[in-house]
Scaffold this active site. Structure first.
Site, PDB file in Angstrom:
ATOM      1  N   GLU A  75      -2.232  33.213  30.945  1.00 27.30           N
ATOM      2  CA  GLU A  75      -3.584  33.582  31.384  1.00 27.30           C
ATOM      3  C   GLU A  75      -3.527  35.010  31.965  1.00 27.30           C
ATOM      4  O   GLU A  75      -2.547  35.364  32.649  1.00 27.30           O
ATOM      5  CB  GLU A  75      -3.981  32.570  32.480  1.00 27.30           C
ATOM      6  CG  GLU A  75      -5.348  32.736  33.079  1.00 27.30           C
ATOM      7  CD  GLU A  75      -5.592  31.673  34.179  1.00 27.30           C
ATOM      8  OE1 GLU A  75      -4.615  30.987  34.602  1.00 27.30           O
ATOM      9  OE2 GLU A  75      -6.740  31.525  34.613  1.00 27.30           O
TER      10      GLU A  75
ATOM     11  N   LYS B 157     -12.921  30.216  29.910  1.00 23.06           N
ATOM     12  CA  LYS B 157     -12.466  29.122  30.784  1.00 23.06           C
ATOM     13  C   LYS B 157     -13.653  28.382  31.398  1.00 23.06           C
ATOM     14  O   LYS B 157     -14.491  28.985  32.081  1.00 23.06           O
ATOM     15  CB  LYS B 157     -11.566  29.707  31.880  1.00 23.06           C
ATOM     16  CG  LYS B 157     -10.886  28.701  32.770  1.00 23.06           C
ATOM     17  CD  LYS B 157      -9.937  29.424  33.743  1.00 23.06           C
ATOM     18  CE  LYS B 157      -9.111  28.488  34.594  1.00 23.06           C
ATOM     19  NZ  LYS B 157      -8.142  29.233  35.435  1.00 23.06           N
TER      20      LYS B 157
ATOM     21  N   CYS C 130      -5.531  27.290  31.681  1.00 22.62           N
ATOM     22  CA  CYS C 130      -4.945  26.846  32.942  1.00 22.62           C
ATOM     23  C   CYS C 130      -5.627  25.613  33.544  1.00 22.62           C
ATOM     24  O   CYS C 130      -5.426  24.511  33.077  1.00 22.62           O
ATOM     25  CB  CYS C 130      -4.891  28.013  33.927  1.00 22.62           C
ATOM     26  SG  CYS C 130      -3.603  27.748  35.184  1.00 22.62           S
TER      27      CYS C 130
HETATM   28  C1  ACM Z   1      -5.348  28.461  37.464  1.00 25.87           C
HETATM   29  O1  ACM Z   1      -6.270  27.906  36.876  1.00 25.87           O
HETATM   30  N1  ACM Z   1      -4.985  29.684  37.178  1.00 25.87           N
HETATM   31  C2  ACM Z   1      -4.610  27.757  38.509  1.00 25.87           C
END
Ligand code: ACM
Length: 269
Positions: free
Chosen positions: A45, A116, A149
């Site tokens: 990420e 995301k 993530c």
């Molecule tokens: C995250 O979502 N970077 C912990």
């Protein structure tokens, strides 16, 4: 490594980005992948900007529009040269909005953007929440889905991608908690999919605080099997041949189908 017709050579590149040094991080990735033979590599990420933004204006200042980005153009050239695909985290600017995104880049350039859906902690002050449907893309005739993530904590993400046909979950990450690696074994078990989680190492040391990341990138397989896990604190690239036909078998037992036996009429939305 010799590839069979049902195999995808897939892996990850785990490393330690330096906050704000986009060019240097990009050059490091290109250098690291120079000798690698793979069909698909997953990067962490936010691997070019770093993660621990002070605020939204800092995220906006470092983010790029992937349709007009030197970073994406350089990665596309790498993909073309090596005839491979990349799934990479990316700080995505779209006019006055900024997303914590994942990009699928191939020899022809940018192929897909995923934003995301589930922002973690202070990301909520820096990024806009994702607004694009989960979808499945093809790489070498195999179907991949992208998640970023903290999406690991919402099993609906992996399930939706599996229901849409994903055989492999590509999962850029900057993990700070200890639970994800274990959870992704379950995502692979309950959906009979492969998953490549690419995490980063090191820390972002900023005036407003320090965040440490946990490495341990991994590749998991249908059956909830751990195929490989990286060390916590060292840069690592690992590529393995995945037999993608294994992700086509959703029978957990001869009488239990992981997708068809669902009872959605009893579930809450
Ligand atoms: C995250 O979502 N970077 C912990």
């Amino acid at each position: 490594m010799q590839r069979k017709s049902n195999e995808l050579l897939a892996g990850y590149c785990q490393f330690r980005p330096r906050f704000g040094r986009v060019r240097e991080n990009l050059e490091g990735v290109i250098r690291a992948l120079r000798q690698v033979r793979a069909d698909l590599i997953v990067l962490p990420e936010l691997p070019f900007t770093g993660y621990h933004f002070r605020d939204r204006s800092e995220a906006l200042a470092l983010a790029e529009d992937p349709r007009d980005s030197d970073t994406v153009a350089a990665l596309a050239r790498l993909c073309k040269r090596k005839r491979m695909h990349l799934v990479t985290g990316f700080a995505e600017r779209r006019r006055d909005r900024v997303f914590n995104s994942a990009l699928l880049i191939g020899p022809q350039g940018l192929r897909h953007v995923y934003r995301k859906l589930h922002l973690f902690k202070d990301e909520k002050s820096c990024f806009d929440p994702g607004d694009i449907d989960l979808s499945v893309q093809t790489v070498n005739d195999f179907r991949i889905g992208m998640m970023v993530c903290f999406d690991w904590a919402f099993p609906e993400v992996a399930r939706t991608l599996a229901l849409k046909g994903a055989q492999l979950l590509c999962h850029p990450a900057n993990l700070v908690l200890a639970h994800c690696q274990q959870a992704m074994l379950t995502r692979s078990l309950e959906n009979a999919v492969y998953a490549v989680t690419a995490n980063r190492t090191g820390a972002d040391r900023r005036p407003h605080g320090v965040l440490r990341f946990t490495g341990g990138s991994q590749i998991t397989a249908p059956g909830g099997r751990l195929l490989h896990r990286a060390p916590a604190a060292r840069a690592k690239i690992h590529v393995t041949a995945l037999d993608m036909s294994a992700a086509g078998n959703k029978w957990l037992t001869p009488r239990n189908h992981l997708l068809r036996d669902r009872r959605p009429e009893f579930y809450l939305a």
